[in-house]
Design a protein around this motif. Structure first.
Motif, PDB file in Angstrom:
ATOM      1  N   ILE A   1     -34.122  53.565 108.917  1.00 13.49           N
ATOM      2  CA  ILE A   1     -34.628  53.099 110.215  1.00 13.49           C
ATOM      3  C   ILE A   1     -36.098  53.493 110.367  1.00 13.49           C
ATOM      4  CG2 ILE A   1     -34.396  53.327 112.714  1.00 13.49           C
ATOM      5  CD1 ILE A   1     -31.373  53.784 112.226  1.00 13.49           C
ATOM      6  N   TRP A   2     -36.416  54.729 109.972  1.00 16.25           N
ATOM      7  CA  TRP A   2     -37.801  55.218 110.032  1.00 16.25           C
ATOM      8  C   TRP A   2     -38.716  54.337 109.186  1.00 16.25           C
ATOM      9  CZ3 TRP A   2     -40.765  58.961 112.322  1.00 16.25           C
ATOM     10  CH2 TRP A   2     -41.965  59.295 111.694  1.00 16.25           C
TER      11      TRP A   2
ATOM     12  N   GLY B   1     -48.644  61.259 102.940  1.00 15.29           N
ATOM     13  CA  GLY B   1     -48.255  59.857 103.104  1.00 15.29           C
ATOM     14  C   GLY B   1     -46.883  59.573 102.525  1.00 15.29           C
ATOM     15  N   VAL B   2     -46.598  60.126 101.361  1.00 15.81           N
ATOM     16  CA  VAL B   2     -45.265  59.960 100.766  1.00 15.81           C
ATOM     17  C   VAL B   2     -44.216  60.643 101.632  1.00 15.81           C
ATOM     18  CG1 VAL B   2     -43.849  60.542  98.753  1.00 15.81           C
ATOM     19  CG2 VAL B   2     -46.156  59.640  98.438  1.00 15.81           C
ATOM     20  N   TYR B   3     -44.565  61.789 102.195  1.00 14.60           N
ATOM     21  CA  TYR B   3     -43.646  62.478 103.114  1.00 14.60           C
ATOM     22  C   TYR B   3     -43.425  61.635 104.375  1.00 14.60           C
ATOM     23  CZ  TYR B   3     -41.986  65.925 106.495  1.00 14.60           C
ATOM     24  OH  TYR B   3     -41.276  66.579 107.452  1.00 14.60           O
ATOM     25  N   ALA B   4     -44.484  61.010 104.888  1.00 13.36           N
ATOM     26  CA  ALA B   4     -44.353  60.181 106.087  1.00 13.36           C
ATOM     27  C   ALA B   4     -43.540  58.914 105.817  1.00 13.36           C
ATOM     28  CB  ALA B   4     -45.732  59.806 106.624  1.00 13.36           C
TER      29      ALA B   4
ATOM     30  N   PRO C   1     -49.331  67.793 113.832  1.00 18.38           N
ATOM     31  CA  PRO C   1     -50.037  68.957 113.263  1.00 18.38           C
ATOM     32  C   PRO C   1     -50.267  68.842 111.762  1.00 18.38           C
ATOM     33  CG  PRO C   1     -48.241  69.687 114.677  1.00 18.38           C
ATOM     34  CD  PRO C   1     -48.109  68.204 114.532  1.00 18.38           C
ATOM     35  N   VAL C   2     -49.329  68.233 111.055  1.00 14.39           N
ATOM     36  CA  VAL C   2     -49.482  68.061 109.611  1.00 14.39           C
ATOM     37  C   VAL C   2     -50.616  67.087 109.310  1.00 14.39           C
ATOM     38  CG1 VAL C   2     -48.322  67.326 107.499  1.00 14.39           C
ATOM     39  CG2 VAL C   2     -47.051  68.548 109.251  1.00 14.39           C
ATOM     40  N   SER C   3     -50.722  66.033 110.116  1.00 11.29           N
ATOM     41  CA  SER C   3     -51.789  65.066 109.888  1.00 11.29           C
ATOM     42  C   SER C   3     -53.155  65.653 110.214  1.00 11.29           C
ATOM     43  CB  SER C   3     -51.553  63.802 110.713  1.00 11.29           C
ATOM     44  OG  SER C   3     -51.690  64.063 112.090  1.00 11.29           O
ATOM     45  N   LEU C   4     -53.197  66.620 111.091  1.00  8.97           N
ATOM     46  CA  LEU C   4     -54.472  67.265 111.425  1.00  8.97           C
ATOM     47  C   LEU C   4     -54.854  68.341 110.411  1.00  8.97           C
ATOM     48  CD1 LEU C   4     -54.223  67.605 115.290  1.00  8.97           C
ATOM     49  CD2 LEU C   4     -55.789  66.152 114.001  1.00  8.97           C
TER      50      LEU C   4
ATOM     51  N   GLY D   1     -42.399  54.193 109.225  1.00  5.36           N
ATOM     52  CA  GLY D   1     -42.764  54.883 107.992  1.00  5.36           C
ATOM     53  C   GLY D   1     -43.692  54.102 107.091  1.00  5.36           C
ATOM     54  N   PHE D   2     -43.445  52.803 106.942  1.00  6.08           N
ATOM     55  CA  PHE D   2     -44.277  51.999 106.063  1.00  6.08           C
ATOM     56  C   PHE D   2     -45.706  51.928 106.570  1.00  6.08           C
ATOM     57  CE2 PHE D   2     -45.945  47.881 104.599  1.00  6.08           C
ATOM     58  CZ  PHE D   2     -45.941  48.129 103.231  1.00  6.08           C
ATOM     59  N   TRP D   3     -45.890  51.756 107.880  1.00  6.00           N
ATOM     60  CA  TRP D   3     -47.238  51.637 108.445  1.00  6.00           C
ATOM     61  C   TRP D   3     -47.968  52.969 108.388  1.00  6.00           C
ATOM     62  CZ3 TRP D   3     -47.931  46.849 108.145  1.00  6.00           C
ATOM     63  CH2 TRP D   3     -46.904  45.964 108.398  1.00  6.00           C
ATOM     64  N   LEU D   4     -47.250  54.059 108.617  1.00 10.33           N
ATOM     65  CA  LEU D   4     -47.870  55.377 108.488  1.00 10.33           C
ATOM     66  C   LEU D   4     -48.270  55.637 107.044  1.00 10.33           C
ATOM     67  CD1 LEU D   4     -45.420  57.394 110.755  1.00 10.33           C
ATOM     68  CD2 LEU D   4     -47.774  56.780 111.294  1.00 10.33           C
ATOM     69  N   PHE D   5     -47.410  55.250 106.118  1.00 10.96           N
ATOM     70  CA  PHE D   5     -47.701  55.388 104.696  1.00 10.96           C
ATOM     71  C   PHE D   5     -48.977  54.638 104.332  1.00 10.96           C
ATOM     72  CE2 PHE D   5     -47.170  53.506 100.416  1.00 10.96           C
ATOM     73  CZ  PHE D   5     -47.173  54.674  99.663  1.00 10.96           C
ATOM     74  N   LEU D   6     -49.115  53.410 104.823  1.00 16.71           N
ATOM     75  CA  LEU D   6     -50.328  52.639 104.541  1.00 16.71           C
ATOM     76  C   LEU D   6     -51.576  53.322 105.100  1.00 16.71           C
ATOM     77  CD1 LEU D   6     -49.210  48.928 105.102  1.00 16.71           C
ATOM     78  CD2 LEU D   6     -49.577  50.136 102.946  1.00 16.71           C
ATOM     79  N   GLY D   7     -51.475  53.909 106.280  1.00 12.87           N
ATOM     80  CA  GLY D   7     -52.609  54.632 106.859  1.00 12.87           C
ATOM     81  C   GLY D   7     -53.013  55.825 106.012  1.00 12.87           C
TER      82      GLY D   7
END
Length: 124
Positions: free
Chosen positions: A8-9, A45-48, A110-113, A14-20
């Motif tokens: 579902i993620w 990104g792989v984790y996201a 926090p991880v993205s920052l 998940g796919f759009w976050l991965f692309l970012g």
């Protein structure tokens, strides 16, 4: 359950976050000096892309270098990736099914920052 949540993620965010994250990794890898940030962006990104069943923990021994690297990261790419998580999290929290996914997005801010000095491990 984690496989269902991951599917579902993947479809909803998940796919759009991965692309970012991959765009950030590509931009960071253009210059030789910023390759460590590119590697960190690709790792997160792989984790996201498939986060449930894994978690982010502090890497032992990460010190001042990781802190300085994270400050540079926030200025270069971290702020817009964090903004991507916040906007996606708010959009997901509009529906009842999306609330757990929205909360997971907020936990990734926090991880993205500050991705340096962290590692991804399997949750037990």
């Amino acid at each position: 359950m984690k496989t269902l949540l991951n599917i579902i993620w993947l479809v909803l965010s998940g796919f759009w976050l991965f692309l970012g994250y991959m765009l950030a990794a590509l931009i960071m890898c253009i210059l030789i000096v910023t390759i460590p940030w590119g590697i960190a962006a690709a790792r997160i990104g792989v984790y996201a892309l498939w986060p449930f069943g894994r978690e982010v923990v502090e890497k032992p021994g990460a010190g001042v270098g990781a802190l300085l690297g994270n400050i540079i990261w926030v200025l270069l790419a971290g702020w817009w990736l964090a903004l991507e998580h916040i906007v996606t999290g708010i959009a997901l929290c509009i529906t009842i099914i999306g609330i757990p996914l929205g909360i997971a997005n907020f936990k990734l801010v926090p991880v993205s920052l500050m991705p340096l000095g962290k590692e991804i491990v399997e949750r037990r």
